[in-house]
Write a protein that holds these residues in place. Structure first.
Motif, PDB file in Angstrom:
ATOM      1  N   LEU A 247       8.873   1.312  -6.751  1.00 15.70           N
ATOM      2  CA  LEU A 247       9.872   0.323  -6.328  1.00 15.70           C
ATOM      3  C   LEU A 247      10.925   0.926  -5.394  1.00 15.70           C
ATOM      4  O   LEU A 247      11.954   0.308  -5.136  1.00 15.70           O
ATOM      5  N   HIS A 248      10.654   2.136  -4.853  1.00 15.15           N
ATOM      6  CA  HIS A 248      11.713   2.833  -4.115  1.00 15.15           C
ATOM      7  C   HIS A 248      12.195   2.074  -2.879  1.00 15.15           C
ATOM      8  O   HIS A 248      13.335   2.216  -2.469  1.00 15.15           O
ATOM      9  N   ASP A 249      11.326   1.248  -2.287  1.00 13.16           N
ATOM     10  CA  ASP A 249      11.731   0.542  -1.062  1.00 13.16           C
ATOM     11  C   ASP A 249      12.132  -0.912  -1.304  1.00 13.16           C
ATOM     12  O   ASP A 249      12.207  -1.698  -0.350  1.00 13.16           O
ATOM     13  N   LEU A 250      12.387  -1.256  -2.552  1.00  8.93           N
ATOM     14  CA  LEU A 250      12.728  -2.645  -2.891  1.00  8.93           C
ATOM     15  C   LEU A 250      13.951  -3.147  -2.104  1.00  8.93           C
ATOM     16  O   LEU A 250      14.030  -4.325  -1.764  1.00  8.93           O
ATOM     17  N   GLY A 251      14.878  -2.239  -1.824  1.00  6.68           N
ATOM     18  CA  GLY A 251      16.086  -2.624  -1.079  1.00  6.68           C
ATOM     19  C   GLY A 251      15.757  -3.204   0.286  1.00  6.68           C
ATOM     20  O   GLY A 251      16.546  -3.967   0.854  1.00  6.68           O
ATOM     21  N   LYS A 252      14.591  -2.862   0.813  1.00  8.26           N
ATOM     22  CA  LYS A 252      14.216  -3.383   2.138  1.00  8.26           C
ATOM     23  C   LYS A 252      14.055  -4.903   2.126  1.00  8.26           C
ATOM     24  O   LYS A 252      14.283  -5.561   3.133  1.00  8.26           O
ATOM     25  N   ILE A 253      13.637  -5.441   0.980  1.00 10.89           N
ATOM     26  CA  ILE A 253      13.445  -6.889   0.890  1.00 10.89           C
ATOM     27  C   ILE A 253      14.785  -7.580   1.113  1.00 10.89           C
ATOM     28  O   ILE A 253      14.870  -8.613   1.767  1.00 10.89           O
TER      29      ILE A 253
ATOM     30  N   LEU B 105       9.942   1.242   9.625  1.00 12.85           N
ATOM     31  CA  LEU B 105      10.564   2.037  10.686  1.00 12.85           C
ATOM     32  C   LEU B 105      10.983   3.426  10.205  1.00 12.85           C
ATOM     33  O   LEU B 105      11.108   4.339  10.990  1.00 12.85           O
ATOM     34  N   ASP B 106      11.189   3.559   8.882  1.00 13.79           N
ATOM     35  CA  ASP B 106      11.662   4.850   8.379  1.00 13.79           C
ATOM     36  C   ASP B 106      10.570   5.912   8.345  1.00 13.79           C
ATOM     37  O   ASP B 106      10.750   6.991   7.803  1.00 13.79           O
ATOM     38  N   ALA B 107       9.412   5.596   8.946  1.00 11.60           N
ATOM     39  CA  ALA B 107       8.332   6.586   8.978  1.00 11.60           C
ATOM     40  C   ALA B 107       8.570   7.647  10.050  1.00 11.60           C
ATOM     41  O   ALA B 107       7.806   8.581  10.183  1.00 11.60           O
TER      42      ALA B 107
ATOM     43  N   VAL C 254       0.855  -1.204   0.000  1.00 12.46           N
ATOM     44  CA  VAL C 254       0.000   0.000   0.000  1.00 12.46           C
ATOM     45  C   VAL C 254       0.888   1.251   0.000  1.00 12.46           C
ATOM     46  O   VAL C 254       0.662   2.182  -0.773  1.00 12.46           O
ATOM     47  N   HIS C 255       1.920   1.250   0.850  1.00 11.45           N
ATOM     48  CA  HIS C 255       2.840   2.397   0.900  1.00 11.45           C
ATOM     49  C   HIS C 255       3.412   2.683  -0.496  1.00 11.45           C
ATOM     50  O   HIS C 255       3.465   3.833  -0.941  1.00 11.45           O
ATOM     51  N   SER C 256       3.810   1.617  -1.192  1.00 14.10           N
ATOM     52  CA  SER C 256       4.409   1.784  -2.518  1.00 14.10           C
ATOM     53  C   SER C 256       3.386   2.337  -3.513  1.00 14.10           C
ATOM     54  O   SER C 256       3.702   3.238  -4.302  1.00 14.10           O
TER      55      SER C 256
ATOM     56  N   ALA D 140       7.195  12.025  -2.573  1.00 11.94           N
ATOM     57  CA  ALA D 140       6.101  11.043  -2.516  1.00 11.94           C
ATOM     58  C   ALA D 140       6.261  10.147  -1.289  1.00 11.94           C
ATOM     59  O   ALA D 140       5.303   9.891  -0.558  1.00 11.94           O
ATOM     60  N   ASN D 141       7.500   9.727  -1.035  1.00 14.16           N
ATOM     61  CA  ASN D 141       7.763   8.868   0.124  1.00 14.16           C
ATOM     62  C   ASN D 141       7.502   9.615   1.435  1.00 14.16           C
ATOM     63  O   ASN D 141       6.863   9.088   2.347  1.00 14.16           O
ATOM     64  N   ILE D 142       7.946  10.847   1.520  1.00 16.22           N
ATOM     65  CA  ILE D 142       7.747  11.646   2.733  1.00 16.22           C
ATOM     66  C   ILE D 142       6.248  11.837   2.985  1.00 16.22           C
ATOM     67  O   ILE D 142       5.743  11.611   4.091  1.00 16.22           O
TER      68      ILE D 142
ATOM     69  N   ALA E  56       3.656  10.092   1.818  1.00 18.99           N
ATOM     70  CA  ALA E  56       2.963   8.834   2.141  1.00 18.99           C
ATOM     71  C   ALA E  56       3.153   8.508   3.620  1.00 18.99           C
ATOM     72  O   ALA E  56       2.195   8.152   4.322  1.00 18.99           O
ATOM     73  N   ASN E  57       4.371   8.668   4.114  1.00 21.32           N
ATOM     74  CA  ASN E  57       4.646   8.399   5.532  1.00 21.32           C
ATOM     75  C   ASN E  57       3.922   9.393   6.441  1.00 21.32           C
ATOM     76  O   ASN E  57       3.347   9.023   7.454  1.00 21.32           O
ATOM     77  N   MET E  58       3.946  10.667   6.053  1.00 27.25           N
ATOM     78  CA  MET E  58       3.289  11.694   6.882  1.00 27.25           C
ATOM     79  C   MET E  58       1.778  11.463   6.962  1.00 27.25           C
ATOM     80  O   MET E  58       1.143  11.762   7.961  1.00 27.25           O
TER      81      MET E  58
HETATM   82 FE   LIG Z   1       9.231   4.339   1.492  1.00 24.07          FE
END
Ligand SMILES: [Fe+2]
Ligand SMILES: [Fe+2]
Length: 284
Positions: free
Chosen positions: A145-151, A243-245, A113-115, A230-232, A234-236
């Motif tokens: 796909l910005h958070d793909l590295g988390k996988i 955890l990066d929220a 959903v975040h993505s 967009a990432n900021i 979505a988190n806000m």
């Molecule tokens: Fe993110």
């Protein structure tokens, strides 16, 4: 973190399934001047997971179709090419975000959903600043796909979870990226960027992913700046990617690079929030 572990992290990149051929072919078709929708349907249908998620997303109301559709072809007729690309890439993202990311404290559904919410924000920002259509595919791909590295990093962040929480407590002023570096010696943006570079995607895409937590790099161009924003946002707005929220604010020069005013962004937020809620609701 020893060099040996870093090596293991980057070796793990090879274990991720490659970017799906179906999506690659579909994107090629969508780049043609006259899109052959019948062929596009045939191609997408070869990957049932992508086809099912495409229809699910189209019917989620976040894409405001005038009616519910039960076939890909009908959906294509009602959507524009750029929107088809966005939804296609959102469906592809589900293939990667299929497991909970324990180390980041986020479920598979929430990171998906975040993505998607990041993709939707990117779409709204692109419309607002009238970003040329040929730039939008890179923007959507990087946003989705910005958070793909988390996988890839999840295994290590799980092992180092205690250290993470201690570091966050001790360094409340630090950004998530700084904490990640302290705990595992690398950040998920860097790992994700490395992955997309390995998949031979354009620099604009892997650089934007690499840059999304780095306040110096994210202002190097419109696309990285839009992905970071967009990432900021979505988190806000509470559609958090892990955890990066924590510890989020919009860097003062980010809006300037993108070319939007704070008041314009403020006006856009209710619409973004509404669409994000619709995505969340329909993807249960
Ligand atoms: Fe993110
Ligand atoms: Fe991130």
């Amino acid at each position: 973190m020893s060099e040996f572990i870093l090596e293991r992290i980057f070796e793990k990149v090879d274990t991720l399934p490659p970017f799906p051929k179906t999506a690659q072919r579909a994107l090629e078709l969508l780049r043609e001047e006259e899109v052959n929708y019948k062929e596009l349907e045939e191609v997408i249908k070869t990957d049932p997971a992508i086809a099912v998620n495409f229809l699910k997303l189209v019917n989620s109301a976040a894409f405001s179709l005038p009616q519910k559709v039960d076939s890909l072809l009908k959906a294509f007729m009602l959507l524009g090419t750029e929107q088809i690309k966005l939804i296609l890439l959102a469906a592809v993202a589900s293939k990667y975000f299929s497991k909970d990311l324990t180390g980041y404290g986020v479920s598979a559904k929430d990171i998906w959903v975040h993505s998607i919410v990041c993709g939707i924000i990117a779409e709204e920002l692109a419309q607002l600043i009238k970003l040329p259509v040929e730039k939008r595919e890179s923007l959507y791909m990087a946003a989705l796909l910005h958070d793909l590295g988390k996988i890839i990093l999840d295994l290590y962040t799980t092992l180092e979870a205690k250290k993470f929480y201690e570091l966050m407590e001790k360094n409340p002023e630090d950004t998530f990226m700084q904490i990640e570096w302290l705990a595992v010696g690398v950040d998920h943006g860097m790992v994700g960027g490395f992955l997309l570079k390995k998949w031979e995607f354009p620099k604009e895409i892997y650089f934007s992913i690499r840059a999304h937590h780095d306040s110096d790099l994210m202002i190097q161009g419109k696309i990285p700046a839009m992905v970071a924003l967009a990432n900021i946002l979505a988190n806000m707005l509470g559609f958090i990617g892990g955890l990066d929220a924590f510890n989020y604010s919009i860097p003062s020069n980010l809006l300037e690079i993108i070319g939007i005013k704070a008041e314009e962004l403020e006006k856009l937020l209710p619409k973004i929030y509404k669409r994000a809620l619709l995505v969340e609701k329909f993807l249960v």
